[in-house]
Write a protein that holds these residues in place. Structure first.
Motif, mmCIF file in Angstrom:
data_model
loop_
_atom_site.group_PDB
_atom_site.id
_atom_site.type_symbol
_atom_site.label_atom_id
_atom_site.label_comp_id
_atom_site.label_asym_id
_atom_site.label_seq_id
_atom_site.Cartn_x
_atom_site.Cartn_y
_atom_site.Cartn_z
ATOM 1 N N LYS A 161 -17.254 52.760 14.837
ATOM 2 C CA LYS A 161 -17.546 53.381 16.116
ATOM 3 C C LYS A 161 -16.355 54.144 16.701
ATOM 4 C CE LYS A 161 -19.740 52.363 20.490
ATOM 5 N NZ LYS A 161 -20.094 51.301 21.406
ATOM 6 N N CYS A 198 -23.958 59.953 11.210
ATOM 7 C CA CYS A 198 -22.637 59.326 11.357
ATOM 8 C C CYS A 198 -21.601 60.262 11.973
ATOM 9 C CB CYS A 198 -22.140 58.752 10.039
ATOM 10 S SG CYS A 198 -21.525 59.990 8.911
ATOM 11 N N ARG A 215 -21.883 53.203 10.830
ATOM 12 C CA ARG A 215 -21.643 53.610 12.210
ATOM 13 C C ARG A 215 -21.244 52.424 13.083
ATOM 14 N NH1 ARG A 215 -20.180 56.739 15.221
ATOM 15 N NH2 ARG A 215 -21.682 56.316 16.856
ATOM 16 N N LEU A 236 -26.190 53.772 9.056
ATOM 17 C CA LEU A 236 -26.293 52.982 10.289
ATOM 18 C C LEU A 236 -25.323 51.812 10.262
ATOM 19 C CD1 LEU A 236 -30.156 52.981 10.868
ATOM 20 C CD2 LEU A 236 -28.420 54.248 12.121
ATOM 21 N N GLU A 271 -28.334 55.333 18.739
ATOM 22 C CA GLU A 271 -28.360 55.520 17.293
ATOM 23 C C GLU A 271 -29.767 55.436 16.693
ATOM 24 O OE1 GLU A 271 -25.977 52.743 14.847
ATOM 25 O OE2 GLU A 271 -24.664 54.478 15.065
#
Lengths: 449, 209
Positions: free
Chosen positions: B96, B46, B92, B89, B151
Motif C-alpha cells: 500500500k 496495482c 496491493r 489484489l 479496491e
C-alpha cells in the motif's frame, strides 16, 4: 409508477446497461425509463461513466515479457529433471563460495560498528554468517605474500566479527575496528587478516548512531511493508575522544527517543558544538533509501521474480537478517538461490533498490559561494564549512522533515533513520605495535549544558 | 463478435490441451495472446508498471505450473485473469505505502535532468510511464478517480468497463456470487461518479492547475 428492485433500483439500471437482466427485469426497467425522466438521466450518467472508463488508454505489456515467462518456465522444467539438478547445484555452489565471500566481507563493513535502537540480530543469522565466513576461505587459498599498501588499510576483521557477535548485548565502542574494503581486494585482505598475517598501518574506529522514528499505520493489516528512509551524517575526526564525547551525547537522544524535531535539532547542536571546537568535518551523505521489508513467506515469490530474469530490477540490495547482504543483481540472485535451497534460513528479508536512493539536495544558501548560487554537483558529500553552520542547524532538520513529509502520508508504515556515522582515524608511521590504538589529543570538547 | 469469441475460446482450449501434454510453444502462444490485457488490468489495479510486470509474469508462470489442473470449465482467459487479479489484489494489500510514495516527485530546484525514482527502479526503459499515456485531461481525471475508489470496486470497474467481461466471468475471476458482482459494478460506478464530480469541481475552481 413501475417499481423495480425497490432495494436498489439504481443497481438494476447498471445491470440493464450491461445487458445483465432477464426478460422480466428488463421490461420493468424499460417501463420505469419511459415513465421517469430522472431514471433516464441516471442511466445516461452511468453509461457515460462506463464509456469514460472504457476509453482509458491501454498500456501494452512491455516487450520481452512473454520471453521472460517462457525462460522461467523452461528453467523450472530443467530444474525438475533430477540429473541436471545435481550438476546445477554443484556448479552453483562453486560460484556461491566466491560470491558469498564478497557478501560476507560487505556484511562486515555494514554491520561492524553499527547499532540501532531496533536491533534484529538473531543467533540464526549469526550462525549462518559464521559458517559462511569460515567455510568459504579455505586455508590453502590464503595468500602468502604481504599485502599491498592499499590492503594495509584494512583492519582486524577478526575483531570485527567479535564485535558483531557481541553486538546484540552491547554497543560497539570506539575501539571496535572495522573492515573498510569491498570486492576482490577485501576478499584477499580478509583472508590475510583471518590468518593474522597483516599488521594494519591505519586504524579506524567508527560508530554509528541510528535514530529510528517510525510511523505506524493504525490499520496494520494492510501495511505489511514498511517504507524506510535514511539520512546519514558522516563525522570524521582524528581524535578518538571526539567519538566518545559525541557518542555519549547522542546516546541520550537515543535513550529519550524524542520527536523528530528535537532529535534532528539535538543532533545538529551536538555536532555543531564539536565542529566549532575544531577538528571534525561533518558530511551530509543524504542517502534516502526505500527498503521493502519482506516476510519469509514472500520468499518464493522473490525467488521467482529473480528466476524470470531480465526484467527484475538489477540495482538491488538484499539482506538476510542483519548479517548477510548481497549487492547487485547477481549476488542477490545467488543469495536467494541459497535461501531457496534451504542453505540459509532467513527470519526476514529486506530488499532495498539502491538505485532508488534519492539524495537530498543542499538548498541554495547564502555562503561564500554567493547568494542563490546552487550547490556543486557533488554537494552531498561536501563537508559543512565554518561559514555554513546554519546548514547543520537549519538545513539538516529541514531536510529530514522534508523527507519525512514525503514518506508519511498516513496510509501505512513509514520509518526514517537518521544515522550519525562517527569515524576517527590515525595513521602510524611504522607498522609496529598492536593495531587499533587511537591517540587522544587535545582537550577541546564543549561543556555539556 | 460472439462467433469470434467462440472461435478464440475453442482455439484457446486446443492450445491448453497441447500445453497440458508438454507443448511449451502452445503455452507461449497463449501468453502472447493475453499478455497485453493481463498486464493492463494489473497495471490499473496495482497502479505501478513495475509491479504490473512482475504480477503478469507471475500469473503466467503460475498458470503454467497449474495447467494440468485446468479443466476448461471456464475460458483460459477468465482463468488467467483470476490468477492475475488475485495476485494483484494480494500484492496491493502488502504494498500500500510503497505505491503511493514517490521520493522524487515534485523535486525542488536542481532536480532537472534527474531520473525519477520510478525510472531508476526500472531496467526496462520502455516501461517508463509516459505522462502522455493519459494524454487527455478527461483521461487523467477518470484515471485518477479510478485509483481513488476502493479496491474491490476498482477491480470490477476494470474487469467490466475496460476488459469487457460479463458479470458471470467477473464472478469467476473474483470468486464472488453473481449478486455481489452486480451490486459492486453499480457501486463502483457510483463511487467513480462521486470522485469525478469532485475532481471536475476542483478543476473548475482552479483552472490552469
Amino acid at each position: 409508477m413501475t417499481e423495480i428492485n425497490p432495494k436498489n433500483p439504481a443497481e438494476q439500471l447498471s445491470a440493464y446497461l450491461d445487458g445483465e437482466l432477464n426478460d422480466s427485469e428488463r421490461d420493468d426497467v424499460e417501463a420505469l425509463l419511459r415513465e421517469d425522466p430522472s431514471a433516464r438521466a441516471e442511466l445516461d450518467r452511468l453509461r457515460e461513466i462506463a464509456a469514460q472508463v472504457g476509453a482509458l488508454p491501454r498500456r501494452p505489456a512491455p516487450s520481452g515479457l512473454a520471453q521472460d515467462v517462457m525462460s522461467s518456465i523452461e528453467r523450472d522444467n530443467l530444474l525438475d529433471q533430477p540429473d541436471t539438478l545435481a550438476v546445477h547445484r554443484t556448479s552453483t555452489w562453486r560460484i556461491l563460495r566466491s560470491v558469498l565471500l564478497a557478501a560476507a566481507v560487505i556484511a562486515l563493513t555494514v554491520t561492524a560498528g553499527l547499532y540501532t535502537v531496533s536491533l534484529m540480530h538473531t543467533p540464526r543469522d549469526q550462525a549462518a554468517f559464521n559458517e559462511i565466513a569460515h567455510a568459504v576461505i579455505p586455508e590453502t587459498a590464503l595468500p602468502a605474500a604481504q599485502p599491498t599498501s592499499q590492503d594495509r588499510y584494512v583492519l582486524d576483521a577478526v575483531r570485527s566479527m567479535e564485535a558483531i557477535e557481541s553486538e546484540a548485548v552491547a554497543p560497539v565502542t570506539n575501539q571496535t575496528p572495522v573492515l573498510v574494503l569491498g570486492g576482490e581486494r577485501a576478499a584477499g585482505a580478509s583472508a590475510m587478516l583471518d590468518a593474522r598475517k597483516v599488521t594494519p598501518l591505519k586504524t579506524e574506529a567508527r560508530l554509528e548512531h541510528a535514530f529510528v522514528i517510525a510511523q505506524e499505520d493504525a490499520d496494520e493489516a494492510v501495511a505489511a511493508e514498511t517504507v524506510e528512509s535514511q539520512v546519514i551524517l558522516e563525522v570524521a575526526t582524528a581524535d578518538a575522544r571526539d567519538l566518545q564525547w559525541c557518542s555519549e551525547k547522542l546516546n541520550r537522544f537515543l535513550g529519550e527517543r524524542k520527536d523528530l524535531s528535537s532529535v534532528t535539532e539535538g543532533i545538529a547542536e551536538t555536532l555543531l558544538g564539536l565542529h566549532r571546537a575544531g577538528g571534525i568535518t561533518v558530511s551530509p551523505v543524504g542517502l534516502v533509501e526505500r527498503h521493502i521489508e519482506l516476510p519469509a513467506s514472500e520468499l518464493p515469490r522473490l525467488v521467482r521474480m529473480f528466476d524470470t530474469g531480465g526484467t527484475v530490477r538489477r540495482d538491488v540490495t538484499l539482506s538476510v537478517g542483519r548479517v548477510l547482504r548481497a549487492r547487485g543483481w547477481h549476488q542477490t540472485r545467488q543469495l536467494l538461490a541459497m535461501v531457496g535451497k534451504g542453505d540459509l534460513q532467513p527470519t526476514g528479508m529486506r530488499s532495498a533498490p539502491t538505485g532508488a536512493a534519492a539524495t537530498f539536495e543542499r538548498p541554495r544558501i547564502a555562503s561564500r559561494r554567493g547568494r542563490g548560487q546552487s550547490a556543486p554537483a557533488d554537494a552531498r558529500r561536501t563537508a559543512f564549512d565554518a561559514e555554513a553552520d546554519d546548514e547543520l542547524t537549519t538545513f539538516f532538520p529541514k531536510a529530514v522533515k522534508q523527507i519525512w513529509g514525503k514518506l508519511d502520508d498516513g496510509t501505512g508504515d513509514s520509518m526514517i533513520t537518521i544515522t550519525v556515522r562517527l569515524r576517527a582515524a590515525t595513521v602510524a608511521a611504522e607498522p609496529a605495535g598492536p593495531p587499533g590504538r587511537l591517540v587522544p589529543t587535545l582537550s577541546k570538547y564543549p561543556q555539556d549544558p | 463478435m460472439q462467433r469470434e469469441q467462440t472461435t478464440s475460446r475453442d482455439d484457446d482450449a486446443t492450445l491448453v490441451r497441447s500445453a497440458q501434454t508438454g507443448d511449451v510453444q502452445a503455452f507461449d502462444t497463449l501468453v502472447r495472446r493475453y499478455q497485453d490485457r493481463v498486464y493492463n488490468a494489473c497495471w490499473r489495479i496495482c497502479r505501478n508498471p513495475d509491479d504490473a510486470l512482475d504480477l503478469t509474469q507471475e500469473a503466467f508462470v503460475k498458470a503454467y505450473q497449474a495447467i494440468d489442473r485446468f479443466q476448461g470449465t471456464s475460458g483460459f482467459y477468465t482463468w488467467i485473469f483470476r490468477i492475475a487479479v488475485n495476485l494483484a489484489l494480494s500484492h496491493r494489500k502488502k504494498a500500500k505505502l510503497r505505491l503511493v510514495t514517490s521520493l522524487d516527485d515534485n523535486a525542488g530546484p536542481g532536480s532537472e535532468g534527474r531520473e525519477s525514482a520510478a525510472q531508476r527502479l526500472s531496467d526496462d526503459k520502455t516501461l517508463e510511464p509516459p505522462a502522455q499515456a493519459e494524454a487527455g485531461e478527461m483521461h487523467k481525471l477518470v484515471a485518477s478517480a479510478l485509483q481513488a475508489i476502493e479496491e474491490h470496486h476498482r477491480s470490477v470497474a476494470v474487469l467490466r468497463d475496460i476488459e469487457g467481461l460479463d458479470y458471470r466471468q467477473i464472478a469467476e475471476v473474483l470468486d464472488a456470487p453473481l449478486g455481489t458482482i452486480k451490486s459492486r459494478v453499480h457501486r463502483a460506478r457510483a463511487a467513480l461518479r462521486e470522485e469525478l464530480e469532485k475532481r471536475t469541481a476542483n478543476v473548475r475552481a482552479n483552472p490552469g492547475k
